[in-house]
Design a protein around this motif. Sequence first.
Motif, PDB file in Angstrom:
ATOM      1  N   ALA A   1      22.860 105.645  -9.460  1.00 11.97           N
ATOM      2  CA  ALA A   1      23.050 107.024  -9.940  1.00 11.97           C
ATOM      3  C   ALA A   1      22.292 108.006  -9.066  1.00 11.97           C
ATOM      4  O   ALA A   1      22.793 109.099  -8.760  1.00 11.97           O
ATOM      5  CB  ALA A   1      22.595 107.131 -11.389  1.00 11.97           C
ATOM      6  N   GLY A   2      21.089 107.635  -8.660  1.00 11.34           N
ATOM      7  CA  GLY A   2      20.318 108.534  -7.808  1.00 11.34           C
ATOM      8  C   GLY A   2      21.019 108.806  -6.492  1.00 11.34           C
ATOM      9  O   GLY A   2      21.136 109.963  -6.062  1.00 11.34           O
ATOM     10  N   VAL A   3      21.509 107.750  -5.870  1.00 17.06           N
ATOM     11  CA  VAL A   3      22.220 107.929  -4.601  1.00 17.06           C
ATOM     12  C   VAL A   3      23.486 108.766  -4.807  1.00 17.06           C
ATOM     13  O   VAL A   3      23.799 109.676  -4.015  1.00 17.06           O
ATOM     14  CB  VAL A   3      22.562 106.555  -3.986  1.00 17.06           C
ATOM     15  CG1 VAL A   3      23.462 106.724  -2.781  1.00 17.06           C
ATOM     16  CG2 VAL A   3      21.286 105.816  -3.603  1.00 17.06           C
TER      17      VAL A   3
ATOM     18  N   ALA B   1      13.774  96.977  -9.168  1.00 19.02           N
ATOM     19  CA  ALA B   1      14.323  98.324  -9.315  1.00 19.02           C
ATOM     20  C   ALA B   1      15.450  98.321 -10.338  1.00 19.02           C
ATOM     21  O   ALA B   1      16.172  97.337 -10.479  1.00 19.02           O
ATOM     22  CB  ALA B   1      14.835  98.829  -7.977  1.00 19.02           C
ATOM     23  N   ASP B   2      15.556  99.430 -11.047  1.00 15.76           N
ATOM     24  CA  ASP B   2      16.610  99.583 -12.051  1.00 15.76           C
ATOM     25  C   ASP B   2      17.916  99.927 -11.329  1.00 15.76           C
ATOM     26  O   ASP B   2      18.060 101.024 -10.782  1.00 15.76           O
ATOM     27  CB  ASP B   2      16.211 100.684 -13.031  1.00 15.76           C
ATOM     28  CG  ASP B   2      17.209 100.823 -14.154  1.00 15.76           C
ATOM     29  OD1 ASP B   2      17.549  99.806 -14.781  1.00 15.76           O
ATOM     30  OD2 ASP B   2      17.672 101.954 -14.400  1.00 15.76           O
TER      31      ASP B   2
ATOM     32  N   VAL C   1      24.158 110.985  -7.190  1.00 10.70           N
ATOM     33  CA  VAL C   1      23.842 112.392  -7.500  1.00 10.70           C
ATOM     34  C   VAL C   1      23.362 113.116  -6.237  1.00 10.70           C
ATOM     35  O   VAL C   1      23.718 114.278  -5.999  1.00 10.70           O
ATOM     36  CB  VAL C   1      22.793 112.457  -8.627  1.00 10.70           C
ATOM     37  CG1 VAL C   1      22.265 113.874  -8.790  1.00 10.70           C
ATOM     38  CG2 VAL C   1      23.399 111.983  -9.939  1.00 10.70           C
TER      39      VAL C   1
ATOM     40  N   ILE D   1      28.362 104.529 -11.044  1.00  7.43           N
ATOM     41  CA  ILE D   1      27.282 104.524 -12.052  1.00  7.43           C
ATOM     42  C   ILE D   1      27.663 103.631 -13.232  1.00  7.43           C
ATOM     43  O   ILE D   1      26.848 102.832 -13.727  1.00  7.43           O
ATOM     44  CB  ILE D   1      26.999 105.962 -12.527  1.00  7.43           C
ATOM     45  CG1 ILE D   1      26.428 106.800 -11.375  1.00  7.43           C
ATOM     46  CG2 ILE D   1      26.034 105.955 -13.698  1.00  7.43           C
ATOM     47  CD1 ILE D   1      26.350 108.275 -11.675  1.00  7.43           C
TER      48      ILE D   1
ATOM     49  N   PRO E   1      21.122 100.669 -12.195  1.00  2.00           N
ATOM     50  CA  PRO E   1      21.888 101.894 -12.499  1.00  2.00           C
ATOM     51  C   PRO E   1      21.201 103.159 -12.004  1.00  2.00           C
ATOM     52  O   PRO E   1      21.865 104.087 -11.539  1.00  2.00           O
ATOM     53  CB  PRO E   1      21.981 101.867 -14.029  1.00  2.00           C
ATOM     54  CG  PRO E   1      21.797 100.448 -14.408  1.00  2.00           C
ATOM     55  CD  PRO E   1      20.854  99.877 -13.413  1.00  2.00           C
ATOM     56  N   SER E   2      19.858 103.177 -12.084  1.00  3.89           N
ATOM     57  CA  SER E   2      19.155 104.372 -11.612  1.00  3.89           C
ATOM     58  C   SER E   2      19.262 104.513 -10.099  1.00  3.89           C
ATOM     59  O   SER E   2      19.387 105.630  -9.588  1.00  3.89           O
ATOM     60  CB  SER E   2      17.681 104.311 -12.032  1.00  3.89           C
ATOM     61  OG  SER E   2      17.569 104.331 -13.435  1.00  3.89           O
ATOM     62  N   VAL E   3      19.200 103.382  -9.384  1.00  2.65           N
ATOM     63  CA  VAL E   3      19.340 103.449  -7.929  1.00  2.65           C
ATOM     64  C   VAL E   3      20.718 104.000  -7.558  1.00  2.65           C
ATOM     65  O   VAL E   3      20.851 104.946  -6.757  1.00  2.65           O
ATOM     66  CB  VAL E   3      19.127 102.055  -7.297  1.00  2.65           C
ATOM     67  CG1 VAL E   3      19.482 102.091  -5.819  1.00  2.65           C
ATOM     68  CG2 VAL E   3      17.699 101.587  -7.493  1.00  2.65           C
TER      69      VAL E   3
END
Lengths: 402, 57
Positions: free
Chosen positions: B11-13, B4-5, B15, B48, B7-9
């Motif tokens: 950032a998703g949490v 899993a990426d 946001v 992030i 930063p995306s994990v």
Amino acid sequence: MDANDPQENRPQEGTPGGEGPQAPPPGPEGTPTEPMAEAPGPPPPPPPRRLLRSRESRVIGGVCGGLGRYFNVDPILFRIAAVALVLFGGAGVLIYVAGLLLLPSGDPGDAAAASNAQPDGRRRALTVAGVVVLLLVTWPFLLGGGFLVAGLLVPIAALAIAGVLVWWLVSGEGPSGDAPDIARRAALGVGVLFLCGLLAVGGAWAAAAGGGSIVAGLVIVAGLAILAGAFARPARWLILPAVVLAVSAGTVGAAGIVLDGGVGERDYRPTSASELRDRYELGMGEMDLDLTSVDLPPGDTAVEIDLGVGEARLTVPEDVCVAVDARVGIGESRVLGVGNEGVDVEVDDRPDAPARTSRLLIDADVGMGSLRVRDESDPSFRDGDSGLGDDGNRACLEAENG
Amino acid sequence: MGSADLPSVVAGVAVIALGVLLMLDAEGALDLSFALLAPVACAATGAILVASGLSRR
């Protein structure tokens, strides 16, 4: 004995073939061979120093690192000077942009840097154009009339740097390469900034107009998309817009900005208690409520003020005790000479009033802006608006003093 | 999960957490103020950035 000294390598006169320990072997005709052909020559001259942006020591574009290497001093000195020039007048921004545009990127010994340093026609034209632009930008400063230019071009330069940084954040492409690459990334970054600005304004407007739940739902959906993309195809480009949308809508919510009630200027001057409304509301603009002509009855009279963005000014009769319960999200309040400013400003001053004394209960909500309450003896609304000349809640004080 | 990426994990949490906060405020279940929003927004942004920095190392 120095092997590099030609005087010492030369064979001795009168000793053909050489008797000395260092005599060279004789040639075919019995003459000594030329010793200089085998001796190492003088060291080649060092390559000329070139001023290049550093790739190794860089924070933004390597300009300060390159200057430090060129002058053989710590680059931090140039960075401190650059920041100081940015803070005091903004010249540091122009100088840094000039360095980004005019200096090639590379390190000594780098073949690419060497080729970059050789000006071809396109690079020469870019350099000339950059110098001309810089001269146009800086000559008003030199003549002392650069405020207009500074007001326009310094923000543009700052925007370009912000664009480079934003694109670096979004795509991972740092400010490396030549001027066209940096200009392209700055343009893309400015485009992202522009889109984020539109998103921020649109989200804030929607939240203030009553669509807070919809905006919150969009933020949650964006977060879910980012989270799902982490396991399939990362969508990092979505992170910045989602955060911008969330923060803009959150700012509206935290300030309590509600745009119900319209936009513009409102001037209310009721002349009797029967004309006094329970609630005065304005979304964005200026609101004046003058109660000096109202003969308030003894006891409590409540009035509610709701302003989204702008300034609300209330003038109350001098013989009325004023009780205030007010909130200002971002801005200031000036209530009968007492001022507060900042974020989450709250005023809770509700003195008691004795019997047969009129008390005005003001319940005010201002999202962003200012709330001003004065009595009719305070000329501050008309003369300079200091808001500090009032002598307090006089009617309540007289009541308290008996 | 291993691929899993990061930063995306993060950032998703972050946001989603901001969105839930906004939703609670919009529905009246929470009185959002700057005293609450500012640290939450700073923490989300910082998380992030830290995740992004860790992923580049």
